[in-house]
Design a protein around this motif. Structure first.
Motif, mmCIF file in Angstrom:
data_model
loop_
_atom_site.group_PDB
_atom_site.id
_atom_site.type_symbol
_atom_site.label_atom_id
_atom_site.label_comp_id
_atom_site.label_asym_id
_atom_site.label_seq_id
_atom_site.Cartn_x
_atom_site.Cartn_y
_atom_site.Cartn_z
ATOM 1 N N SER A 119 0.847 -1.192 0.000
ATOM 2 C CA SER A 119 0.000 0.000 0.000
ATOM 3 C C SER A 119 0.880 1.239 0.000
ATOM 4 C CB SER A 119 -0.937 0.010 1.215
ATOM 5 O OG SER A 119 -0.207 -0.005 2.422
ATOM 6 N N THR A 120 0.416 2.274 -0.669
ATOM 7 C CA THR A 120 1.153 3.528 -0.772
ATOM 8 C C THR A 120 0.369 4.638 -0.094
ATOM 9 O OG1 THR A 120 0.153 3.885 -2.945
ATOM 10 C CG2 THR A 120 2.337 2.893 -2.898
ATOM 11 N N GLY A 121 1.096 5.543 0.577
ATOM 12 C CA GLY A 121 0.441 6.648 1.268
ATOM 13 C C GLY A 121 0.711 7.993 0.636
ATOM 14 N N TRP A 122 1.603 8.001 -0.371
ATOM 15 C CA TRP A 122 1.933 9.238 -1.062
ATOM 16 C C TRP A 122 2.429 8.894 -2.454
ATOM 17 C CZ3 TRP A 122 6.200 11.297 -3.467
ATOM 18 C CH2 TRP A 122 6.222 12.690 -3.685
ATOM 19 N N ILE A 123 1.939 9.631 -3.454
ATOM 20 C CA ILE A 123 2.327 9.397 -4.850
ATOM 21 C C ILE A 123 2.505 10.744 -5.524
ATOM 22 C CG2 ILE A 123 1.496 8.580 -7.107
ATOM 23 C CD1 ILE A 123 0.120 6.278 -5.660
ATOM 24 N N ASN A 124 3.527 10.849 -6.349
ATOM 25 C CA ASN A 124 3.721 12.043 -7.167
ATOM 26 C C ASN A 124 3.871 11.616 -8.628
ATOM 27 O OD1 ASN A 124 4.294 15.018 -7.349
ATOM 28 N ND2 ASN A 124 6.237 14.247 -8.174
ATOM 29 N N ARG A 125 3.102 12.235 -9.501
ATOM 30 C CA ARG A 125 3.080 11.899 -10.927
ATOM 31 C C ARG A 125 2.572 10.469 -11.122
ATOM 32 N NH1 ARG A 125 8.314 13.840 -14.146
ATOM 33 N NH2 ARG A 125 6.873 13.393 -15.867
ATOM 34 N N THR B 85 0.825 2.021 -12.165
ATOM 35 C CA THR B 85 -0.192 2.951 -11.701
ATOM 36 C C THR B 85 -0.805 2.552 -10.352
ATOM 37 O OG1 THR B 85 -0.741 3.119 -14.057
ATOM 38 C CG2 THR B 85 -2.079 4.386 -12.536
ATOM 39 N N LEU B 86 0.066 2.416 -9.338
ATOM 40 C CA LEU B 86 -0.446 2.208 -7.986
ATOM 41 C C LEU B 86 -1.226 3.440 -7.557
ATOM 42 C CD1 LEU B 86 2.045 0.188 -8.190
ATOM 43 C CD2 LEU B 86 2.216 0.443 -5.716
ATOM 44 N N THR B 87 -2.196 3.239 -6.672
ATOM 45 C CA THR B 87 -2.984 4.354 -6.153
ATOM 46 C C THR B 87 -2.992 4.320 -4.633
ATOM 47 O OG1 THR B 87 -5.101 3.169 -6.067
ATOM 48 C CG2 THR B 87 -4.491 4.180 -8.173
ATOM 49 N N LYS B 88 -3.257 5.478 -4.028
ATOM 50 C CA LYS B 88 -3.335 5.536 -2.564
ATOM 51 C C LYS B 88 -4.605 4.873 -2.043
ATOM 52 C CE LYS B 88 -2.823 9.993 -2.264
ATOM 53 N NZ LYS B 88 -2.708 11.343 -1.641
ATOM 54 N N SER B 89 -5.637 4.834 -2.845
ATOM 55 C CA SER B 89 -6.927 4.344 -2.376
ATOM 56 C C SER B 89 -7.045 2.821 -2.414
ATOM 57 C CB SER B 89 -8.060 4.954 -3.207
ATOM 58 O OG SER B 89 -7.902 4.618 -4.587
ATOM 59 N N THR B 90 -6.257 2.166 -3.276
ATOM 60 C CA THR B 90 -6.394 0.717 -3.447
ATOM 61 C C THR B 90 -5.032 0.047 -3.351
ATOM 62 O OG1 THR B 90 -8.254 1.076 -4.948
ATOM 63 C CG2 THR B 90 -7.251 -1.111 -4.947
ATOM 64 N N PRO B 91 -4.829 -0.866 -2.382
ATOM 65 C CA PRO B 91 -3.553 -1.579 -2.297
ATOM 66 C C PRO B 91 -3.296 -2.416 -3.546
ATOM 67 C CG PRO B 91 -4.835 -1.863 -0.270
ATOM 68 C CD PRO B 91 -5.751 -1.240 -1.290
ATOM 69 N N LEU B 92 -2.031 -2.632 -3.843
ATOM 70 C CA LEU B 92 -1.647 -3.504 -4.946
ATOM 71 C C LEU B 92 -1.617 -4.942 -4.443
ATOM 72 C CD1 LEU B 92 -0.405 -4.132 -7.767
ATOM 73 C CD2 LEU B 92 1.839 -3.795 -6.687
ATOM 74 N N ASN B 93 -2.428 -5.809 -5.043
ATOM 75 C CA ASN B 93 -2.427 -7.233 -4.738
ATOM 76 C C ASN B 93 -1.733 -7.985 -5.872
ATOM 77 O OD1 ASN B 93 -4.065 -7.311 -2.215
ATOM 78 N ND2 ASN B 93 -5.618 -6.432 -3.548
ATOM 79 N N PHE B 94 -0.867 -8.917 -5.538
ATOM 80 C CA PHE B 94 -0.104 -9.644 -6.545
ATOM 81 C C PHE B 94 0.312 -10.995 -5.957
ATOM 82 C CE2 PHE B 94 2.690 -7.231 -3.892
ATOM 83 C CZ PHE B 94 3.810 -8.024 -3.716
ATOM 84 N N ASN B 95 1.130 -11.741 -6.688
ATOM 85 C CA ASN B 95 1.673 -13.017 -6.228
ATOM 86 C C ASN B 95 0.569 -14.024 -5.896
ATOM 87 O OD1 ASN B 95 3.532 -14.989 -5.445
ATOM 88 N ND2 ASN B 95 3.899 -14.086 -3.434
ATOM 89 N N ASP B 96 -0.351 -14.225 -6.828
ATOM 90 C CA ASP B 96 -1.435 -15.190 -6.627
ATOM 91 C C ASP B 96 -0.924 -16.631 -6.556
ATOM 92 O OD1 ASP B 96 -3.275 -13.144 -6.652
ATOM 93 O OD2 ASP B 96 -3.720 -13.338 -8.788
ATOM 94 N N THR B 97 0.285 -16.872 -7.065
ATOM 95 C CA THR B 97 0.838 -18.233 -7.054
ATOM 96 C C THR B 97 1.627 -18.542 -5.787
ATOM 97 O OG1 THR B 97 2.774 -17.461 -8.295
ATOM 98 C CG2 THR B 97 0.924 -18.367 -9.564
ATOM 99 N N ASN B 98 1.605 -17.620 -4.819
ATOM 100 C CA ASN B 98 2.229 -17.842 -3.502
ATOM 101 C C ASN B 98 3.725 -18.134 -3.574
ATOM 102 O OD1 ASN B 98 -0.176 -17.522 -1.901
ATOM 103 N ND2 ASN B 98 -0.825 -19.525 -2.632
#
Length: 248
Positions: free
Chosen positions: A119-125, A164-177
């Motif tokens: 999750s990101t709390g600050w983004i620029n550009r 394009t990560l966003t502050k409002s939605t965490p990035l989910n990845f690594n579905d194959t564990n």
């Protein structure tokens, strides 16, 4: 009927043995990380309650152009953890960015870990990220590698590039564990795998601060002795059921 019950027990025991122990969901909040008292340029982090507490050590790194990675400052700012390479100062250069050099956070977990969310709390550009893991047997020496040759080191693997990560939605990845004790969370750079940037992925314009991360702990990939006992009992039960079927 008894034979069916025994076979069901056997299937359950074998399933437990094969799946291993997986404890889901420890969460780290970047605001709770503190500067290490023993290792320079490192943050010590503890997972949040409830549940068992796990440790993670985070260090800052940066590589300019074709230079080797070098240790960089890592610090919690408003909005999350940022990285400042030598000579960088002020906003937005204290973010994890790829302007002038590729900043990254190297994470070490005290257990085998499947990193699955950022999750990101600050983004620029923009905020594009490259995520890698290290599963090699040799001691990890990030400072001996560059961005464009890191994947040539045995044990390093690019888990993925994400845009394009966003502050409002965490990035989910690594579905194959995929698991490892070492993970690298980097500002995006197409040179990791030598594939030109395209679509929403771009070099030189990504700035973000890491606000939190989570995943799944996988402490054992080999079944515990008690589990092996269940497997043994199950196999004996399967053998007895087959003998009874032949005699019947």
């Amino acid at each position: 009927m008894k034979s069916s019950a025994i076979l069901s027990l056997g299937s359950l025991a074998l399933s437990l043995a094969i799946s291993g122990n997986v404890a889901a969901g420890p969460v780290w909040n970047a605001a709770s990380c503190v500067a290490s008292k023993t290792t320079p340029k490192t943050m010590d982090c503890k997972s949040a309650a409830p549940g068992p507490v796990y440790s993670a050590a985070l260090s800052g790194w940066s590589a300019a152009g074709t230079a080797n990675f070098a240790a960089a400052d890592i610090k919690y700012y408003g909005g999350g953890l940022g990285v400042s390479a030598k000579g960088e100062s002020g906003s937005p250069q204290h973010a994890i960015d790829n302007k002038g050099g590729t900043d990254a956070v190297l994470m070490y977990f005290d257990t085998n870990f499947a990193l699955k969310q950022l999750s990101t709390g600050w983004i620029n550009r923009d905020a594009d990220v490259s995520i890698l893991r290290y599963t090699g047997t040799a001691p990890l020496q990030l400072g001996a590698s560059r961005v464009n040759n890191l994947l040539a080191v045995p044990g390093w693997e690019l888990v993925g590039n994400y845009s394009t990560l966003t502050k409002s939605t965490p990035l989910n990845f690594n579905d194959t564990n995929k698991t490892a004790s070492w993970w690298l969370v980097s500002a995006y750079n197409s040179a990791y795998n030598g594939v030109a940037a395209s679509g929403a992925l771009n070099n030189n314009n990504d700035y973000f601060k890491l606000n939190g991360f989570k995943g799944e702990v996988v402490p054992n990939e080999v079944p515990e002795p008690a589990t092996w006992s269940l497997v043994g009992l199950a196999l004996l039960g399967i053998g007895a059921a087959r003998r009874k079927a032949r005699l019947g």
